[in-house]
Structures are given as C-alpha cells and as structure tokens.
Design an enzyme around this catalytic site. Structure first.
Site, PDB file in Angstrom:
ATOM      1  N   GLU A   1      -5.710  -1.747   0.614  1.00 58.44           N
ATOM      2  CA  GLU A   1      -5.610  -3.008  -0.727  1.00 58.44           C
ATOM      3  C   GLU A   1      -6.546  -2.585  -1.674  1.00 58.44           C
ATOM      4  O   GLU A   1      -7.566  -2.322  -1.384  1.00 58.44           O
ATOM      5  CB  GLU A   1      -5.611  -4.421  -0.123  1.00 58.44           C
ATOM      6  CG  GLU A   1      -4.504  -4.627   0.874  1.00 58.44           C
ATOM      7  CD  GLU A   1      -4.700  -6.110   1.243  1.00 58.44           C
ATOM      8  OE1 GLU A   1      -3.748  -6.459   2.117  1.00 58.44           O
ATOM      9  OE2 GLU A   1      -5.379  -6.634   0.847  1.00 58.44           O
TER      10      GLU A   1
ATOM     11  N   GLU B   1       3.009  -6.186  -4.570  1.00 62.92           N
ATOM     12  CA  GLU B   1       3.222  -7.499  -3.772  1.00 62.92           C
ATOM     13  C   GLU B   1       3.236  -8.591  -4.726  1.00 62.92           C
ATOM     14  O   GLU B   1       2.062  -8.949  -5.580  1.00 62.92           O
ATOM     15  CB  GLU B   1       2.353  -7.619  -2.763  1.00 62.92           C
ATOM     16  CG  GLU B   1       2.583  -9.176  -1.932  1.00 62.92           C
ATOM     17  CD  GLU B   1       1.895  -9.310  -0.683  1.00 62.92           C
ATOM     18  OE1 GLU B   1       2.190 -10.264  -0.199  1.00 62.92           O
ATOM     19  OE2 GLU B   1       1.181  -8.194  -0.133  1.00 62.92           O
TER      20      GLU B   1
ATOM     21  N   ASP C   1      -0.906  -5.392   8.907  1.00 65.24           N
ATOM     22  CA  ASP C   1      -1.912  -6.428   9.326  1.00 65.24           C
ATOM     23  C   ASP C   1      -1.261  -7.922   9.429  1.00 65.24           C
ATOM     24  O   ASP C   1      -2.041  -8.905   9.874  1.00 65.24           O
ATOM     25  CB  ASP C   1      -3.550  -6.359   8.795  1.00 65.24           C
ATOM     26  CG  ASP C   1      -3.312  -6.763   7.110  1.00 65.24           C
ATOM     27  OD1 ASP C   1      -2.282  -6.845   6.657  1.00 65.24           O
ATOM     28  OD2 ASP C   1      -4.300  -6.624   6.540  1.00 65.24           O
ATOM     29  N   SER C   2      -0.093  -8.005   8.897  1.00 66.85           N
ATOM     30  CA  SER C   2       0.495  -9.106   8.654  1.00 66.85           C
ATOM     31  C   SER C   2       0.709  -9.473  10.175  1.00 66.85           C
ATOM     32  O   SER C   2       1.154 -10.487  10.534  1.00 66.85           O
ATOM     33  CB  SER C   2       1.845  -9.140   8.240  1.00 66.85           C
ATOM     34  OG  SER C   2       2.689  -7.824   8.213  1.00 66.85           O
TER      35      SER C   2
ATOM     36  N   ASP D   1      -1.662  -0.217   8.567  1.00 70.35           N
ATOM     37  CA  ASP D   1      -2.496  -1.022   7.541  1.00 70.35           C
ATOM     38  C   ASP D   1      -4.175  -0.760   8.243  1.00 70.35           C
ATOM     39  O   ASP D   1      -4.207  -0.794   9.368  1.00 70.35           O
ATOM     40  CB  ASP D   1      -2.330  -2.306   7.540  1.00 70.35           C
ATOM     41  CG  ASP D   1      -1.533  -2.997   6.396  1.00 70.35           C
ATOM     42  OD1 ASP D   1      -1.982  -2.255   5.380  1.00 70.35           O
ATOM     43  OD2 ASP D   1      -1.021  -4.167   6.386  1.00 70.35           O
TER      44      ASP D   1
ATOM     45  N   LYS E   1      -2.683   2.284   4.979  1.00 67.24           N
ATOM     46  CA  LYS E   1      -2.640   1.715   3.772  1.00 67.24           C
ATOM     47  C   LYS E   1      -3.877   0.845   3.620  1.00 67.24           C
ATOM     48  O   LYS E   1      -4.364   0.336   4.521  1.00 67.24           O
ATOM     49  CB  LYS E   1      -1.493   0.749   3.788  1.00 67.24           C
ATOM     50  CG  LYS E   1      -1.301  -0.037   2.555  1.00 67.24           C
ATOM     51  CD  LYS E   1       0.029  -0.938   2.442  1.00 67.24           C
ATOM     52  CE  LYS E   1      -0.091  -2.075   3.405  1.00 67.24           C
ATOM     53  NZ  LYS E   1      -1.042  -3.131   2.872  1.00 67.24           N
TER      54      LYS E   1
END
Length: 272
Positions: free
Chosen positions: A123, A190, A52-53, A91, A121
């Site tokens: 978080e 991270e 999602d970057s 993501d 993925k």
C-alpha cells in the site's frame, strides 16, 4: 471485444498487461486457503490476492494491522497448493515494508522463496515508490494499492471514500503515476470515485484493479467471503452478493443437528 482469457494457461504479469491492452476485464478475488483457492481457480478467476484482509474475515480482527508476515506466508502456501492457472499475489502486511527499502526487499524475497507466489502487494503512493523500485529492480513483481488503504485506517479515522475532494484526488493520481514509474505491474484502486478511477486507468499503462472504484478500472476484485454472502455484518454498497451462503450454511447445520437429535444420522447406508 472478446472476453475469453482461457488462452492463458497460467496468468502472469505479461498476461495482465495484454488484457489491459486488449480491453479484456481482469477478474480477481481474495482467497486464504487451499479449498477455496482450488474452487476460485477452477471457476476462471485471473488473479487471486491472499489479502491481509484475512485479519478481518479469517481471524476476526477489527483491522488488518495485527497480521504478521508468517501468517501471510502460511496462507499463501496453502492457496498456491490449490491453483493451476490463476496468478497469486501475497499482501505484504503492516510493518513488513514500511521501515526501509532494504527490509522491504528482504521480506518480499522471503515471501517469494517460501510461497512461490507470483508477486507481492504494498500500500502507498509517492512515499513508497523507492521501496517498490528496490523490490522490482531485484526481480520481484509488485502490485501497488492507492486510495483507501486499510493499513492506514487509524490515520484516516474511518472507511469513507478517498479522493472525493480535488486536493486528495490530485494526490491519488500522482501516487498512481509514481507507483507505475517505480515498476509496479498493476495497482489496486480502493474506494475512490468512479470518475477518478477512470482518469487514473487512462493515465497509466499498467492494469488498475478496482474495489469500490466503479466500472472503469481494468479489472475488479472483491473479498471472496463478502461476495458469497458469508459475512452478514459487512454490507458496503460496492459489494454485490452472489450468494447468501451464511443462510444456507445455517440451514444445513441446523438440519445436521436435528438429524442427530432424532437418530436419523447416520443411517444404515452411512454405517460400516
């Protein structure tokens, strides 16, 4: 110790587990489109994250929060068309999995059905473990992500390293263990101290993929645009720039403009 991973015709969750067991480092990068994915895959990258970057490097947003699940599906489908060997992970964007495990599973299932990616993925640590379990129990591979979590940036207030103090470090360790126990096949660490990443990598049996987490992780990932030197405004110390592509592109376009202005392009050989 051999570093050859060419024996894996297609990288899978099993491949990554074997790589950790044999201490073969996992090479990962982001990609958001067909052409870059094709180049990255051909170069031998083991794992491609459609992160999602893309909200930052592709869309120009300050954070990843505006990215939608439709946008993630769109970009992941494009990436999948360019790969033959790399494992592709998508993501799950903000608010696609945080509401409850059932919604998370439905959204993860939609991603898998529409993109044919290798997994998703998410978080989060202990508080997201039930969601990870729900998704993995139904056959969808999940990669975890602890430490600095960009979707929580407004809560942190900055992009400074996480886990520097003992209390937060202990929590990150517990989060990583919870993610593994919930069924995740790998976990991104991270922007945490290298010593902490080493401890986590030794405590859990699933591969750790570091970004700004030092050399002791089982693998490393960077944003493709950062390591190619395309993003001149982003200069964290954990990014090694392998090219200064922004400068090369600038020079090429200026030459193109100059050639047009002086009627040097197109020439006779470039005309029909």
């Amino acid at each position: 110790m051999s570093t050859n991973t060419s024996d894996f015709r297609r990288v899978t969750t099993k491949s990554l587990k074997v790589m950790k067991e044999k201490k073969i480092k996992i090479a990962a990068l982001t990609a958001y489109d067909y052409l870059f994915a094709k180049l990255v895959d051909k170069a031998g990258i083991d794992l491609i994250l459609v992160g999602d970057s893309l909200g930052n490097v592709f869309q120009g947003n300050e954070t990843t929060l505006p990215v939608t699940i439709e946008e993630m599906i769109y970009h992941t489908k494009a990436v999948m068309r360019g790969i033959t060997r790399s494992m592709v992970i998508c993501d799950m964007p903000f608010m696609s999995y945080q509401t409850n495990p059932d919604d998370a599973f439905k959204n993860a299932g939609r991603i898998m059905k529409e993109t044919n990616a290798g997994g998703v993925k998410v978080e989060g640590g202990e508080y997201i473990a039930e969601t990870i379990y729900k998704i993995t129990r139904n056959g969808i591979p999940v990669m975890g992500h602890v430490g600095l979590m960009p979707q929580s940036i407004h809560q942190y207030g900055s992009y400074k390293a996480r886990g520097v103090d003992d209390k937060e470090a202990d929590q990150i360790i517990q989060d990583a263990i919870a993610v593994e126990q919930a069924g995740a096949f790998a976990i991104v660490l991270e922007k945490i101290p290298a010593k902490l990443a080493k401890t986590i990598s030794e405590k859990i049996s699933i591969p750790t993929i570091g970004i700004g987490a030092g050399p002791y992780c089982d693998g490393q990932i960077l944003v493709l645009h950062d390591m190619l030197g395309l993003n001149e405004d982003f200069k964290p110390r954990f990014v090694r720039k392998y090219l200064n592509l922004a400068k090369e592109i600038d020079n090429a376009i200026k030459q193109y403009v100059a050639d047009i202005k002086k009627s040097d392009f197109p020439n006779e050989n470039e005309s029909y």
